[in-house]
Design an enzyme around this catalytic site. Structure first.
Site, mmCIF file in Angstrom:
data_model
loop_
_atom_site.group_PDB
_atom_site.id
_atom_site.type_symbol
_atom_site.label_atom_id
_atom_site.label_comp_id
_atom_site.label_asym_id
_atom_site.label_seq_id
_atom_site.Cartn_x
_atom_site.Cartn_y
_atom_site.Cartn_z
ATOM 1 N N GLN A 49 -51.011 25.392 -26.212
ATOM 2 C CA GLN A 49 -50.762 24.969 -27.575
ATOM 3 C C GLN A 49 -50.673 23.439 -27.583
ATOM 4 O O GLN A 49 -51.006 22.794 -28.555
ATOM 5 C CB GLN A 49 -49.452 25.595 -28.084
ATOM 6 C CG GLN A 49 -49.063 25.206 -29.495
ATOM 7 C CD GLN A 49 -49.901 25.930 -30.534
ATOM 8 O OE1 GLN A 49 -50.325 27.048 -30.313
ATOM 9 N NE2 GLN A 49 -50.157 25.281 -31.647
ATOM 10 N N ASN A 53 -47.393 26.000 -23.772
ATOM 11 C CA ASN A 53 -47.763 26.901 -24.862
ATOM 12 C C ASN A 53 -46.964 26.657 -26.145
ATOM 13 O O ASN A 53 -47.013 27.462 -27.067
ATOM 14 C CB ASN A 53 -47.583 28.356 -24.426
ATOM 15 C CG ASN A 53 -48.362 28.670 -23.158
ATOM 16 O OD1 ASN A 53 -47.785 28.852 -22.097
ATOM 17 N ND2 ASN A 53 -49.689 28.659 -23.285
ATOM 18 N N ILE A 112 -45.853 27.960 -31.589
ATOM 19 C CA ILE A 112 -45.926 28.720 -30.343
ATOM 20 C C ILE A 112 -47.283 29.390 -30.220
ATOM 21 O O ILE A 112 -47.799 29.946 -31.193
ATOM 22 C CB ILE A 112 -44.839 29.823 -30.331
ATOM 23 C CG1 ILE A 112 -43.464 29.192 -30.532
ATOM 24 C CG2 ILE A 112 -44.892 30.616 -29.040
ATOM 25 C CD1 ILE A 112 -42.383 30.199 -30.845
ATOM 26 N N CYS A 113 -47.854 29.330 -28.996
ATOM 27 C CA CYS A 113 -49.071 30.081 -28.757
ATOM 28 C C CYS A 113 -48.701 31.289 -27.896
ATOM 29 O O CYS A 113 -48.546 31.178 -26.690
ATOM 30 C CB CYS A 113 -50.099 29.220 -28.035
ATOM 31 S SG CYS A 113 -51.604 30.122 -27.660
ATOM 32 N N LEU A 114 -48.515 32.432 -28.580
ATOM 33 C CA LEU A 114 -48.159 33.645 -27.848
ATOM 34 C C LEU A 114 -48.904 34.798 -28.522
ATOM 35 O O LEU A 114 -48.801 34.975 -29.741
ATOM 36 C CB LEU A 114 -46.643 33.864 -27.895
ATOM 37 C CG LEU A 114 -46.112 35.078 -27.135
ATOM 38 C CD1 LEU A 114 -46.468 35.017 -25.652
ATOM 39 C CD2 LEU A 114 -44.589 35.187 -27.307
#
Lengths: 315, 199
Positions: B126, B83, B91-93
Protein backbone atom coordinates in the site's frame (compact mmCIF):
# COMPACT_ATOMS: atom_id res chain seq x y z
CA UNK A 1 -33.18 -12.21 7.48
CA UNK A 2 -33.37 -14.38 10.58
CA UNK A 3 -35.24 -13.90 13.86
CA UNK A 4 -33.61 -11.70 16.48
CA UNK A 5 -31.92 -13.82 19.11
CA UNK A 6 -33.38 -11.92 22.06
CA UNK A 7 -36.90 -12.92 21.01
CA UNK A 8 -36.20 -16.51 22.05
CA UNK A 9 -36.67 -18.07 25.44
CA UNK A 10 -33.59 -19.77 26.78
CA UNK A 11 -30.32 -20.40 24.99
CA UNK A 12 -30.29 -20.93 21.24
CA UNK A 13 -27.58 -23.23 19.97
CA UNK A 14 -24.92 -21.48 17.88
CA UNK A 15 -25.58 -23.99 15.07
CA UNK A 16 -29.05 -22.50 14.55
CA UNK A 17 -27.73 -18.98 14.01
CA UNK A 18 -27.21 -17.59 10.50
CA UNK A 19 -23.56 -16.49 10.08
CA UNK A 20 -24.69 -13.66 7.79
CA UNK A 21 -27.44 -11.89 9.73
CA UNK A 22 -26.57 -13.39 13.13
CA UNK A 23 -30.27 -14.06 13.72
CA UNK A 24 -31.90 -17.46 14.21
CA UNK A 25 -32.21 -19.23 10.84
CA UNK A 26 -35.34 -18.30 8.91
CA UNK A 27 -36.22 -20.50 5.94
CA UNK A 28 -32.85 -22.27 6.34
CA UNK A 29 -30.88 -23.58 3.40
CA UNK A 30 -27.38 -25.03 3.22
CA UNK A 31 -24.34 -25.10 0.96
CA UNK A 32 -23.88 -28.46 -0.84
CA UNK A 33 -20.43 -29.62 0.31
CA UNK A 34 -19.45 -27.71 3.43
CA UNK A 35 -23.10 -27.82 4.65
CA UNK A 36 -22.98 -24.37 6.22
CA UNK A 37 -26.54 -23.20 6.82
CA UNK A 38 -27.97 -19.72 6.24
CA UNK A 39 -31.30 -17.94 5.99
CA UNK A 40 -32.51 -18.29 2.43
CA UNK A 41 -32.81 -14.52 1.91
CA UNK A 42 -29.34 -13.87 3.39
CA UNK A 43 -27.45 -16.40 1.29
CA UNK A 44 -29.36 -15.43 -1.85
CA UNK A 45 -28.34 -11.81 -1.35
CA UNK A 46 -24.70 -12.85 -0.75
CA UNK A 47 -24.54 -15.18 -3.75
CA UNK A 48 -25.87 -12.42 -5.96
CA UNK A 49 -22.64 -10.60 -5.08
CA UNK A 50 -20.23 -13.51 -5.22
CA UNK A 51 -20.82 -17.24 -5.66
CA UNK A 52 -18.97 -18.50 -2.58
CA UNK A 53 -19.81 -19.87 0.84
CA UNK A 54 -19.52 -16.87 3.20
CA UNK A 55 -17.88 -19.05 5.84
CA UNK A 56 -15.21 -20.96 3.93
CA UNK A 57 -15.31 -19.37 0.43
CA UNK A 58 -15.99 -22.64 -1.43
CA UNK A 59 -17.70 -22.03 -4.75
CA UNK A 60 -21.49 -22.18 -4.34
CA UNK A 61 -24.18 -21.19 -6.80
CA UNK A 62 -27.89 -20.66 -6.14
CA UNK A 63 -29.14 -23.90 -7.75
CA UNK A 64 -26.72 -25.91 -5.59
CA UNK A 65 -28.28 -24.76 -2.31
CA UNK A 66 -30.03 -27.60 -0.45
CA UNK A 67 -32.63 -27.93 2.23
CA UNK A 68 -31.12 -28.36 5.69
CA UNK A 69 -31.45 -31.78 7.40
CA UNK A 70 -34.71 -32.59 9.15
CA UNK A 71 -33.01 -32.52 12.55
CA UNK A 72 -32.09 -28.85 12.10
CA UNK A 73 -35.60 -28.03 10.99
CA UNK A 74 -37.05 -29.89 13.96
CA UNK A 75 -34.74 -28.14 16.41
CA UNK A 76 -35.72 -24.79 14.93
CA UNK A 77 -39.44 -25.50 15.03
CA UNK A 78 -39.22 -26.34 18.73
CA UNK A 79 -37.69 -23.00 19.72
CA UNK A 80 -40.03 -20.69 21.63
CA UNK A 81 -40.27 -17.15 20.31
CA UNK A 82 -42.22 -14.04 21.25
CA UNK A 83 -44.76 -12.64 18.78
CA UNK A 84 -43.65 -10.00 16.21
CA UNK A 85 -46.27 -7.73 17.76
CA UNK A 86 -44.90 -7.97 21.30
CA UNK A 87 -44.22 -4.23 21.25
CA UNK A 88 -47.92 -3.67 20.47
CA UNK A 89 -49.00 -5.70 23.48
CA UNK A 90 -49.05 -9.32 22.33
CA UNK A 91 -47.75 -11.51 25.12
CA UNK A 92 -47.92 -14.82 23.29
CA UNK A 93 -44.85 -17.07 23.23
CA UNK A 94 -45.05 -19.70 20.52
CA UNK A 95 -43.20 -22.55 18.96
CA UNK A 96 -41.36 -21.17 15.93
CA UNK A 97 -43.37 -23.34 13.53
CA UNK A 98 -46.63 -21.90 14.90
CA UNK A 99 -45.53 -18.28 14.54
CA UNK A 100 -46.70 -17.76 10.96
CA UNK A 101 -50.20 -19.06 11.70
CA UNK A 102 -50.43 -16.89 14.81
CA UNK A 103 -49.30 -13.75 12.94
CA UNK A 104 -52.14 -14.28 10.46
CA UNK A 105 -54.67 -13.71 13.20
CA UNK A 106 -52.75 -11.83 15.92
CA UNK A 107 -55.14 -9.17 17.15
CA UNK A 108 -52.25 -6.93 18.17
CA UNK A 109 -51.00 -6.65 14.60
CA UNK A 110 -51.12 -2.89 13.90
CA UNK A 111 -51.76 -3.61 10.22
CA UNK A 112 -54.62 -6.01 10.87
CA UNK A 113 -57.50 -5.07 8.55
CA UNK A 114 -60.68 -4.13 10.44
CA UNK A 115 -64.02 -2.89 9.12
CA UNK A 116 -64.91 0.71 10.02
CA UNK A 117 -67.81 0.66 12.42
CA UNK A 118 -69.02 4.21 11.77
CA UNK A 119 -70.94 3.09 8.76
CA UNK A 120 -68.69 3.54 5.73
CA UNK A 121 -67.95 -0.20 5.69
CA UNK A 122 -64.38 0.21 4.42
CA UNK A 123 -61.69 -2.20 5.61
CA UNK A 124 -58.87 -0.24 7.29
CA UNK A 125 -55.55 -1.33 8.89
CA UNK A 126 -55.98 -1.21 12.68
CA UNK A 127 -53.34 1.49 13.24
CA UNK A 128 -55.00 3.82 10.72
CA UNK A 129 -58.47 3.36 12.20
CA UNK A 130 -58.14 6.16 14.76
CA UNK A 131 -57.28 8.73 12.09
CA UNK A 132 -59.87 7.33 9.72
CA UNK A 133 -62.46 9.76 8.35
CA UNK A 134 -65.36 8.09 6.53
CA UNK A 135 -66.31 11.11 4.47
CA UNK A 136 -62.76 11.78 3.36
CA UNK A 137 -62.18 8.15 2.40
CA UNK A 138 -65.48 7.86 0.58
CA UNK A 139 -64.86 11.11 -1.24
CA UNK A 140 -61.54 9.79 -2.41
CA UNK A 141 -63.26 6.59 -3.49
CA UNK A 142 -65.88 8.51 -5.43
CA UNK A 143 -63.18 10.61 -6.98
CA UNK A 144 -61.23 7.61 -8.26
CA UNK A 145 -64.37 5.93 -9.51
CA UNK A 146 -65.45 9.09 -11.28
CA UNK A 147 -62.07 9.17 -12.93
CA UNK A 148 -62.45 5.57 -14.01
CA UNK A 149 -65.92 6.30 -15.31
CA UNK A 150 -64.61 9.18 -17.37
CA UNK A 151 -61.92 6.96 -18.78
CA UNK A 152 -64.44 4.33 -19.74
CA UNK A 153 -66.67 6.97 -21.29
CA UNK A 154 -63.78 8.22 -23.34
CA UNK A 155 -62.90 4.74 -24.45
CA UNK A 156 -66.50 4.03 -25.31
CA UNK A 157 -66.70 7.07 -27.55
CA UNK A 158 -63.46 6.10 -29.18
CA UNK A 159 -64.66 2.56 -29.80
CA UNK A 160 -67.96 3.76 -31.22
CA UNK A 161 -66.12 5.98 -33.63
CA UNK A 162 -63.88 3.11 -34.68
CA UNK A 163 -66.86 0.85 -35.14
CA UNK A 164 -68.60 3.35 -37.41
CA UNK A 165 -65.43 3.75 -39.37
CA UNK A 166 -65.11 0.02 -39.82
CA UNK A 167 -68.72 -0.38 -40.74
CA UNK A 168 -68.26 2.22 -43.45
CA UNK A 169 -65.18 0.51 -44.78
CA UNK A 170 -66.90 -2.84 -44.73
CA UNK A 171 -69.79 -1.46 -46.75
CA UNK A 172 -67.33 -0.01 -49.21
CA UNK A 173 -65.64 -3.37 -49.59
CA UNK A 174 -68.95 -5.11 -50.07
CA UNK A 175 -69.96 -2.63 -52.75
CA UNK A 176 -66.64 -3.06 -54.42
CA UNK A 177 -66.97 -6.83 -54.39
CA UNK A 178 -70.44 -6.66 -55.78
CA UNK A 179 -69.24 -4.41 -58.58
CA UNK A 180 -66.38 -6.76 -59.38
CA UNK A 181 -68.74 -9.66 -59.42
CA UNK A 182 -71.07 -7.99 -61.88
CA UNK A 183 -68.41 -6.63 -64.19
CA UNK A 184 -66.07 -9.58 -64.31
CA UNK A 185 -67.35 -13.07 -65.25
CA UNK A 186 -64.36 -14.91 -63.82
CA UNK A 187 -64.78 -13.08 -60.52
CA UNK A 188 -68.40 -14.04 -60.57
CA UNK A 189 -67.44 -17.70 -61.03
CA UNK A 190 -65.00 -17.51 -58.11
CA UNK A 191 -67.54 -15.80 -55.86
CA UNK A 192 -70.22 -18.32 -56.78
CA UNK A 193 -67.89 -21.21 -56.08
CA UNK A 194 -66.95 -19.68 -52.70
CA UNK A 195 -70.58 -19.31 -51.78
CA UNK A 196 -71.37 -22.85 -52.83
CA UNK A 197 -68.47 -24.17 -50.76
CA UNK A 198 -69.66 -22.20 -47.79
CA UNK A 199 -73.15 -23.71 -48.03
CA UNK A 200 -71.64 -27.18 -48.39
CA UNK A 201 -69.43 -26.72 -45.34
CA UNK A 202 -72.35 -25.47 -43.35
CA UNK A 203 -74.57 -28.30 -44.46
CA UNK A 204 -71.92 -30.86 -43.49
CA UNK A 205 -71.80 -29.41 -40.02
CA UNK A 206 -75.54 -29.98 -39.47
CA UNK A 207 -77.16 -33.11 -38.07
CA UNK A 208 -79.56 -35.25 -40.07
CA UNK A 209 -83.22 -35.04 -39.11
CA UNK A 210 -85.90 -37.67 -39.51
CA UNK A 211 -89.49 -36.71 -40.23
CA UNK A 212 -91.88 -39.27 -38.76
CA UNK A 213 -95.13 -37.56 -39.73
CA UNK A 214 -95.04 -35.78 -43.04
CA UNK A 215 -98.69 -34.99 -42.53
CA UNK A 216 -97.77 -32.41 -39.87
CA UNK A 217 -96.21 -30.10 -42.48
CA UNK A 218 -97.33 -26.45 -42.24
CA UNK A 219 -97.47 -25.10 -45.76
CA UNK A 220 -98.44 -21.54 -44.83
CA UNK A 221 -96.47 -20.64 -41.65
CA UNK A 222 -97.30 -17.23 -40.15
CA UNK A 223 -94.91 -14.30 -39.70
CA UNK A 224 -94.09 -15.09 -36.05
CA UNK A 225 -93.17 -18.67 -36.83
CA UNK A 226 -91.02 -17.52 -39.73
CA UNK A 227 -89.14 -14.95 -37.63
CA UNK A 228 -88.47 -17.55 -34.97
CA UNK A 229 -87.04 -20.01 -37.50
CA UNK A 230 -84.98 -17.25 -39.11
CA UNK A 231 -83.37 -16.32 -35.82
CA UNK A 232 -82.50 -19.95 -35.17
CA UNK A 233 -80.96 -20.30 -38.62
CA UNK A 234 -78.79 -17.23 -37.95
CA UNK A 235 -77.65 -18.71 -34.66
CA UNK A 236 -76.81 -21.95 -36.46
CA UNK A 237 -74.36 -20.04 -38.65
CA UNK A 238 -76.40 -20.03 -41.84
CA UNK A 239 -74.41 -18.28 -44.64
CA UNK A 240 -76.01 -14.85 -44.93
CA UNK A 241 -76.33 -14.93 -48.69
CA UNK A 242 -78.82 -17.80 -48.62
CA UNK A 243 -80.65 -16.90 -45.41
CA UNK A 244 -83.30 -14.71 -46.97
CA UNK A 245 -83.87 -17.06 -49.88
CA UNK A 246 -84.21 -20.01 -47.56
CA UNK A 247 -86.74 -18.20 -45.42
CA UNK A 248 -88.70 -17.18 -48.49
CA UNK A 249 -88.84 -20.88 -49.37
CA UNK A 250 -90.67 -21.87 -46.21
CA UNK A 251 -94.09 -21.06 -47.69
CA UNK A 252 -95.95 -23.06 -50.32
CA UNK A 253 -96.15 -20.04 -52.63
CA UNK A 254 -92.40 -20.45 -53.27
CA UNK A 255 -92.29 -24.20 -53.23
CA UNK A 256 -91.50 -26.18 -56.40
CA UNK A 257 -94.35 -27.40 -58.60
CA UNK A 258 -94.37 -30.83 -56.95
CA UNK A 259 -95.10 -29.29 -53.54
CA UNK A 260 -96.86 -26.02 -54.16
CA UNK A 261 -100.44 -27.21 -53.77
CA UNK A 262 -102.32 -29.69 -51.67
CA UNK A 263 -103.07 -31.73 -54.72
CA UNK A 264 -99.48 -32.07 -55.97
CA UNK A 265 -98.36 -32.82 -52.45
CA UNK A 266 -100.85 -35.66 -52.28
CA UNK A 267 -99.51 -37.02 -55.53
CA UNK A 268 -95.86 -36.84 -54.55
CA UNK A 269 -96.26 -38.03 -50.97
CA UNK A 270 -94.21 -41.13 -51.60
CA UNK A 271 -91.17 -39.14 -52.61
CA UNK A 272 -90.92 -37.37 -49.25
CA UNK A 273 -88.91 -40.19 -47.75
CA UNK A 274 -86.15 -39.51 -50.31
CA UNK A 275 -85.45 -36.04 -48.97
CA UNK A 276 -82.23 -35.64 -46.99
CA UNK A 277 -83.24 -33.31 -44.17
CA UNK A 278 -81.12 -31.42 -41.65
CA UNK A 279 -82.16 -30.53 -38.12
CA UNK A 280 -83.08 -27.07 -36.96
CA UNK A 281 -82.20 -27.51 -33.27
CA UNK A 282 -85.05 -27.02 -30.83
CA UNK A 283 -87.60 -26.35 -33.54
CA UNK A 284 -90.18 -28.49 -35.29
CA UNK A 285 -88.63 -27.71 -38.67
CA UNK A 286 -86.14 -29.19 -41.13
CA UNK A 287 -83.82 -27.82 -43.78
CA UNK A 288 -83.88 -29.44 -47.17
CA UNK A 289 -80.86 -28.00 -48.96
CA UNK A 290 -80.53 -28.46 -52.68
CA UNK A 291 -76.84 -29.33 -52.32
CA UNK A 292 -77.87 -32.33 -50.18
CA UNK A 293 -80.61 -33.37 -52.57
CA UNK A 294 -79.30 -33.51 -56.15
CA UNK A 295 -81.14 -36.82 -56.54
CA UNK A 296 -84.55 -35.20 -56.21
CA UNK A 297 -86.36 -34.20 -59.34
CA UNK A 298 -86.56 -30.57 -60.43
CA UNK A 299 -90.20 -30.28 -59.54
CA UNK A 300 -89.42 -31.35 -55.98
CA UNK A 301 -86.52 -28.91 -55.24
CA UNK A 302 -85.63 -25.21 -55.53
CA UNK A 303 -82.39 -23.29 -55.03
CA UNK A 304 -80.87 -22.96 -52.50
CA UNK A 305 -83.24 -25.25 -50.59
CA UNK A 306 -86.47 -25.39 -48.62
CA UNK A 307 -87.46 -24.89 -45.04
CA UNK A 308 -90.26 -27.18 -43.94
CA UNK A 309 -92.03 -26.29 -40.73
CA UNK A 310 -94.09 -28.91 -38.94
CA UNK A 311 -96.68 -28.98 -36.23
CA UNK A 312 -95.06 -32.16 -34.85
CA UNK A 313 -93.23 -35.30 -35.90
CA UNK A 314 -89.51 -34.34 -36.10
CA UNK A 315 -86.77 -36.45 -34.53
CA UNK B 1 -29.20 1.85 8.57
CA UNK B 2 -30.38 -1.48 7.38
CA UNK B 3 -31.70 -3.66 10.16
CA UNK B 4 -29.46 -6.58 9.37
CA UNK B 5 -26.28 -4.48 9.68
CA UNK B 6 -27.30 -3.05 13.06
CA UNK B 7 -28.26 -6.49 14.36
CA UNK B 8 -24.93 -7.91 13.24
CA UNK B 9 -22.82 -5.12 14.74
CA UNK B 10 -24.69 -5.32 18.06
CA UNK B 11 -23.90 -8.99 18.26
CA UNK B 12 -20.32 -8.63 17.06
CA UNK B 13 -19.70 -5.90 19.57
CA UNK B 14 -20.78 -8.24 22.36
CA UNK B 15 -18.68 -11.01 20.85
CA UNK B 16 -15.55 -8.84 20.95
CA UNK B 17 -16.23 -7.61 24.48
CA UNK B 18 -16.57 -11.18 25.71
CA UNK B 19 -13.61 -12.52 23.72
CA UNK B 20 -10.41 -13.75 25.31
CA UNK B 21 -8.39 -11.37 23.16
CA UNK B 22 -9.98 -8.47 25.00
CA UNK B 23 -9.20 -10.22 28.25
CA UNK B 24 -5.55 -10.36 27.13
CA UNK B 25 -5.79 -6.70 25.99
CA UNK B 26 -4.86 -7.75 22.44
CA UNK B 27 -7.88 -6.05 20.82
CA UNK B 28 -10.44 -3.46 21.87
CA UNK B 29 -13.64 -2.13 20.34
CA UNK B 30 -15.63 0.97 21.15
CA UNK B 31 -18.91 2.30 19.76
CA UNK B 32 -18.84 5.90 18.52
CA UNK B 33 -22.56 6.35 17.81
CA UNK B 34 -25.93 4.80 18.62
CA UNK B 35 -26.66 3.69 15.10
CA UNK B 36 -23.77 1.18 15.07
CA UNK B 37 -22.21 2.73 11.95
CA UNK B 38 -18.98 4.05 13.44
CA UNK B 39 -16.62 2.27 15.80
CA UNK B 40 -13.15 2.68 17.13
CA UNK B 41 -10.93 -0.39 17.16
CA UNK B 42 -7.62 -0.89 18.86
CA UNK B 43 -5.03 -3.62 18.40
CA UNK B 44 -1.87 -4.30 20.33
CA UNK B 45 1.34 -4.66 18.34
CA UNK B 46 2.16 -8.38 18.20
CA UNK B 47 5.14 -9.64 20.24
CA UNK B 48 8.47 -10.18 18.45
CA UNK B 49 7.66 -7.55 15.85
CA UNK B 50 8.75 -3.92 15.58
CA UNK B 51 5.22 -3.03 16.68
CA UNK B 52 5.49 -4.81 20.03
CA UNK B 53 4.31 -2.69 22.92
CA UNK B 54 2.40 -0.25 20.73
CA UNK B 55 -1.36 0.34 20.61
CA UNK B 56 -2.82 1.04 17.19
CA UNK B 57 -6.14 2.82 16.86
CA UNK B 58 -8.39 2.03 13.91
CA UNK B 59 -11.33 3.83 12.39
CA UNK B 60 -14.14 1.42 11.48
CA UNK B 61 -17.09 2.48 9.32
CA UNK B 62 -19.90 0.01 8.79
CA UNK B 63 -21.60 0.38 5.41
CA UNK B 64 -25.38 0.22 4.96
CA UNK B 65 -24.93 -3.07 3.10
CA UNK B 66 -22.91 -4.78 5.84
CA UNK B 67 -22.26 -7.76 6.07
CA UNK B 68 -22.63 -8.15 2.31
CA UNK B 69 -19.83 -5.61 1.93
CA UNK B 70 -16.78 -5.36 4.20
CA UNK B 71 -16.40 -2.67 6.85
CA UNK B 72 -14.20 0.29 5.89
CA UNK B 73 -11.16 0.24 8.15
CA UNK B 74 -8.09 2.47 8.33
CA UNK B 75 -5.32 3.18 10.83
CA UNK B 76 -5.71 6.37 12.80
CA UNK B 77 -2.36 5.76 14.52
CA UNK B 78 0.52 6.46 12.19
CA UNK B 79 2.38 3.29 11.34
CA UNK B 80 5.38 2.23 9.22
CA UNK B 81 4.27 -0.91 7.39
CA UNK B 82 4.44 -2.02 3.72
CA UNK B 83 0.71 -2.70 3.50
CA UNK B 84 -0.48 0.40 5.32
CA UNK B 85 -0.21 3.89 3.95
CA UNK B 86 2.08 5.98 6.17
CA UNK B 87 0.15 9.04 4.95
CA UNK B 88 -3.53 8.09 5.16
CA UNK B 89 -3.60 4.88 7.18
CA UNK B 90 -5.33 3.06 4.32
CA UNK B 91 -4.92 -0.69 4.52
CA UNK B 92 -4.17 -3.15 1.76
CA UNK B 93 -5.67 -6.39 3.01
CA UNK B 94 -7.57 -8.82 0.76
CA UNK B 95 -10.33 -9.59 3.27
CA UNK B 96 -11.20 -5.89 3.44
CA UNK B 97 -11.63 -5.95 -0.33
CA UNK B 98 -12.55 -8.77 -2.70
CA UNK B 99 -11.82 -11.59 -0.25
CA UNK B 100 -14.40 -10.39 2.26
CA UNK B 101 -16.93 -13.05 3.29
CA UNK B 102 -20.22 -12.34 5.00
CA UNK B 103 -19.47 -14.67 7.91
CA UNK B 104 -16.42 -12.63 8.93
CA UNK B 105 -16.83 -10.34 11.91
CA UNK B 106 -15.21 -7.25 13.40
CA UNK B 107 -13.30 -9.61 15.71
CA UNK B 108 -11.85 -11.57 12.81
CA UNK B 109 -11.02 -8.30 11.04
CA UNK B 110 -9.13 -6.99 14.06
CA UNK B 111 -7.27 -10.29 14.45
CA UNK B 112 -6.43 -10.31 10.74
CA UNK B 113 -5.00 -6.81 11.02
CA UNK B 114 -2.94 -7.92 13.98
CA UNK B 115 -1.70 -10.83 11.88
CA UNK B 116 -0.87 -8.40 9.09
CA UNK B 117 1.42 -6.54 11.48
CA UNK B 118 3.27 -9.84 12.13
CA UNK B 119 3.45 -10.86 8.49
CA UNK B 120 3.77 -8.04 5.98
CA UNK B 121 3.17 -8.66 2.27
CA UNK B 122 5.76 -6.40 0.59
CA UNK B 123 4.78 -7.72 -2.85
CA UNK B 124 1.28 -6.31 -2.46
CA UNK B 125 2.15 -2.92 -1.01
CA UNK B 126 0.00 0.00 0.00
CA UNK B 127 3.03 2.17 0.70
CA UNK B 128 5.70 1.73 -1.99
CA UNK B 129 8.42 3.55 -0.05
CA UNK B 130 8.02 1.34 3.01
CA UNK B 131 7.76 -1.80 0.88
CA UNK B 132 11.02 -0.98 -0.95
CA UNK B 133 12.81 -0.40 2.30
CA UNK B 134 11.39 -3.67 3.67
CA UNK B 135 12.75 -5.62 0.70
CA UNK B 136 16.08 -3.82 0.34
CA UNK B 137 17.04 -3.11 3.90
CA UNK B 138 15.05 -5.14 6.40
CA UNK B 139 17.08 -3.97 9.42
CA UNK B 140 16.52 -0.33 8.50
CA UNK B 141 12.79 -1.09 8.10
CA UNK B 142 12.62 -2.68 11.56
CA UNK B 143 14.40 0.23 13.12
CA UNK B 144 12.06 2.74 11.46
CA UNK B 145 8.93 0.77 12.34
CA UNK B 146 10.08 0.52 15.96
CA UNK B 147 10.74 4.23 16.08
CA UNK B 148 7.27 5.04 14.66
CA UNK B 149 5.72 2.61 17.16
CA UNK B 150 7.52 4.43 19.95
CA UNK B 151 6.49 7.88 18.79
CA UNK B 152 2.91 7.32 17.65
CA UNK B 153 1.73 4.11 19.37
CA UNK B 154 3.41 4.41 22.73
CA UNK B 155 5.96 1.67 22.15
CA UNK B 156 8.82 1.35 24.63
CA UNK B 157 11.72 1.40 22.18
CA UNK B 158 13.42 4.82 22.16
CA UNK B 159 15.98 5.47 19.44
CA UNK B 160 18.00 8.53 20.41
CA UNK B 161 19.86 8.53 17.08
CA UNK B 162 16.57 8.99 15.22
CA UNK B 163 15.37 11.58 17.67
CA UNK B 164 18.61 13.56 17.28
CA UNK B 165 18.37 13.61 13.50
CA UNK B 166 14.76 14.75 13.65
CA UNK B 167 15.77 17.47 16.10
CA UNK B 168 18.40 18.69 13.67
CA UNK B 169 15.75 19.04 10.94
CA UNK B 170 13.29 20.70 13.31
CA UNK B 171 15.99 23.21 14.07
CA UNK B 172 16.13 23.96 10.36
CA UNK B 173 12.43 24.85 10.54
CA UNK B 174 10.98 21.56 9.35
CA UNK B 175 7.81 20.27 10.96
CA UNK B 176 8.46 17.18 13.13
CA UNK B 177 6.31 14.61 11.31
CA UNK B 178 7.50 15.84 7.94
CA UNK B 179 11.09 15.46 9.16
CA UNK B 180 10.39 11.93 10.38
CA UNK B 181 8.81 10.93 7.06
CA UNK B 182 11.74 12.29 5.08
CA UNK B 183 14.34 10.59 7.26
CA UNK B 184 12.39 7.31 7.30
CA UNK B 185 12.09 7.38 3.53
CA UNK B 186 15.84 7.92 3.07
CA UNK B 187 17.09 5.29 5.51
CA UNK B 188 17.87 7.99 8.11
CA UNK B 189 20.61 9.52 5.94
CA UNK B 190 20.33 13.12 7.10
CA UNK B 191 21.89 14.66 3.98
CA UNK B 192 19.51 12.96 1.57
CA UNK B 193 16.48 13.76 3.70
CA UNK B 194 17.54 17.39 3.87
CA UNK B 195 18.17 17.48 0.14
CA UNK B 196 14.68 16.09 -0.51
CA UNK B 197 13.03 18.49 1.91
CA UNK B 198 14.67 21.56 0.44
CA UNK B 199 14.60 20.61 -3.24
Amino acid sequence: MGFELNRFQGEVDEELVCPICSGVLEDPIQAPICEHAFCKSCITEWISRQPTCPVDRQIVTSPQLRQVPRIIRNLLSRLCITCDNAQYGCTRVLKLDALAAHLEECEHNPKRPLPCEQGCGLIIPKDELKDHNCIKELRALIHTQQQKLNEFQQEFTEQRFLLAEQRREMQLLKDFMRAMRISNPSMRAIADAMERDEVLRWSNSLQRARVTRWGGMISTPDEILQRMIKRTLTEMGCPPHILDDLMENCHERRWPPGLCSLETRQNNRRQYENYICKRVPGKQAVLVLSCDNPHMGEDMMVEPGLVMIFAHGIE
Amino acid sequence: MANIAAQRIKREFKEVIKSEEVAKCAIKLELLNDSYTELKGEIAGPPDTPYEGGNFVLEIRVPETYPFNPPKVRFITKIWHPNISSVTGAICLDILKDQWAAAMTLRTVLLSLQALLSAAEPDDPQDAVVARQYKENLEMFKLTAKHWTNVYAGGPFVNSDCDDKIKRLIDMGIEEHQARVALSSYNWVLERATEQLFS
